[in-house]
Enzyme design. Structure first.
Site, PDB file in Angstrom:
ATOM      1  N   HIS A   1       5.598   6.466  -0.912  1.00  0.00           N
ATOM      2  CA  HIS A   1       6.374   5.275  -1.271  1.00  0.00           C
ATOM      3  C   HIS A   1       5.566   4.025  -0.943  1.00  0.00           C
ATOM      4  O   HIS A   1       4.670   4.067  -0.105  1.00  0.00           O
ATOM      5  CB  HIS A   1       7.695   5.244  -0.481  1.00  0.00           C
ATOM      6  CG  HIS A   1       7.495   5.111   0.995  1.00  0.00           C
ATOM      7  ND1 HIS A   1       7.199   6.183   1.820  1.00  0.00           N
ATOM      8  CD2 HIS A   1       7.504   4.018   1.804  1.00  0.00           C
ATOM      9  CE1 HIS A   1       7.052   5.762   3.055  1.00  0.00           C
ATOM     10  NE2 HIS A   1       7.218   4.446   3.082  1.00  0.00           N
TER      11      HIS A   1
ATOM     12  N   HIS B   1       0.859  -1.189   0.000  1.00  0.00           N
ATOM     13  CA  HIS B   1       0.000   0.000   0.000  1.00  0.00           C
ATOM     14  C   HIS B   1       0.892   1.234   0.000  1.00  0.00           C
ATOM     15  O   HIS B   1       2.114   1.108   0.193  1.00  0.00           O
ATOM     16  CB  HIS B   1      -0.868   0.025   1.263  1.00  0.00           C
ATOM     17  CG  HIS B   1      -0.046   0.283   2.481  1.00  0.00           C
ATOM     18  ND1 HIS B   1       0.692  -0.712   3.100  1.00  0.00           N
ATOM     19  CD2 HIS B   1       0.245   1.430   3.140  1.00  0.00           C
ATOM     20  CE1 HIS B   1       1.377  -0.184   4.089  1.00  0.00           C
ATOM     21  NE2 HIS B   1       1.131   1.109   4.132  1.00  0.00           N
TER      22      HIS B   1
HETATM   23  P1  2AM Z   1       5.560   2.597   5.472  1.00  0.00           P
HETATM   24  O1  2AM Z   1       4.532   3.598   5.021  1.00  0.00           O
HETATM   25  O2  2AM Z   1       6.973   3.032   5.273  1.00  0.00           O
HETATM   26  O3  2AM Z   1       5.305   1.246   4.875  1.00  0.00           O
HETATM   27  C1  2AM Z   1       1.654   0.794   9.314  1.00  0.00           C
HETATM   28  O4  2AM Z   1       2.637   0.807  10.294  1.00  0.00           O
HETATM   29  C2  2AM Z   1       2.074   1.577   8.108  1.00  0.00           C
HETATM   30  O5  2AM Z   1       2.198   2.972   8.408  1.00  0.00           O
HETATM   31  C3  2AM Z   1       3.380   1.141   7.502  1.00  0.00           C
HETATM   32  O6  2AM Z   1       3.162   1.090   6.121  1.00  0.00           O
HETATM   33  C4  2AM Z   1       4.354   2.217   7.884  1.00  0.00           C
HETATM   34  O7  2AM Z   1       5.453   2.442   7.077  1.00  0.00           O
HETATM   35  C5  2AM Z   1       3.465   3.439   7.964  1.00  0.00           C
HETATM   36  N1  2AM Z   1       3.993   4.456   8.868  1.00  0.00           N
HETATM   37  C6  2AM Z   1       4.158   5.759   8.559  1.00  0.00           C
HETATM   38  N2  2AM Z   1       4.599   6.449   9.610  1.00  0.00           N
HETATM   39  C7  2AM Z   1       4.743   5.578  10.620  1.00  0.00           C
HETATM   40  C8  2AM Z   1       5.186   5.690  11.973  1.00  0.00           C
HETATM   41  N3  2AM Z   1       5.542   6.853  12.506  1.00  0.00           N
HETATM   42  N4  2AM Z   1       5.202   4.556  12.711  1.00  0.00           N
HETATM   43  C9  2AM Z   1       4.842   3.380  12.181  1.00  0.00           C
HETATM   44  N5  2AM Z   1       4.394   3.209  10.927  1.00  0.00           N
HETATM   45  C10 2AM Z   1       4.356   4.291  10.141  1.00  0.00           C
END
Ligand code: 2AM
EC number: 3.1.4.58
Length: 170
Positions: A121, A39
């Site tokens: 991303h 996603h």
């Molecule tokens: P990503 O977007 O790099 O994949 C659930 O944890 C999703 O939220 C993941 O896809 C994660 O990383 C994103 N995400 C964005 N900010 C985050 C944060 N501060 N802590 C954890 N997950 C985060």
């Protein structure tokens, strides 16, 4: 409940992204995202409750959103390979506008989210190796869905389950 708002990949796009993930995983190891979990995060909300989910459903339903297309054509990493991702060489105005409209609606509703600047991303794998940004054959992603996800841990790993999903109109 650990919540976030994101864009799910349609099956064909997920399939194409998964084959890039598999190539990267074969070459550098790490912990790959499952195909079902692929996603693009629009806003990370963190801990929420049932009342907040209800509020978010209404907020997302009211977002003025039109369908658009993203081109995924760059491989990159954050934190020296801790996150290896697929993204876009060119920023997409419609995507940036959607993320901004969401953040404004969250601000107006008093819902707190991770305030880091939006860096669109799709995470392919975690705990990989540092890479040099590289252009790839473009994957065209017609974005037509928006979802509120809950992140759930199980013995099989983390699963991102949509709690609410809405279409973006053409
Ligand atoms: P990503 O977007 O790099 O994949 C659930 O944890 C999703 O939220 C993941 O896809 C994660 O990383 C994103 N995400 C964005 N900010 C985050 C944060 N501060 N802590 C954890 N997950 C985060």
């Amino acid at each position: 409940m650990r919540l976030f708002v994101g864009l799910p990949l349609p099956a064909g796009v997920a399939h194409a992204v998964a084959s890039v993930r598999d190539e990267m995983h074969a070459s550098m190891g790490g912990k790959p995202s499952t195909t079902a979990n692929l996603h693009l995060t629009l806003a990370f909300l963190g801990e929420g409750n049932v009342q907040m989910v209800q509020q978010l459903r209404q907020l997302l339903a009211a977002l003025p959103t039109a369908a658009f297309e993203i081109t995924l054509d760059v491989l990159g990493d954050f934190k020296r390979g801790q996150i290896v991702w697929l993204g876009s060489q060119q920023p997409h105005a419609a995507l940036l506008q959607l993320a901004e409209a969401l953040r404004m609606a969250l601000d107006a509703a008093g819902i707190v989210y991770d305030p880091q600047p939006f860096a669109p991303h799709v995470t392919l794998l975690r705990k990989g190796q540092p890479i040099r940004a590289a252009l790839l054959q473009a994957i065209h992603w017609p974005v037509s869905e928006l979802a509120l996800y809950v992140s759930e841990s199980s013995p099989d790993g983390v699963q991102y389950r949509p709690l609410y999903q809405r279409s973006l109109t053409a």
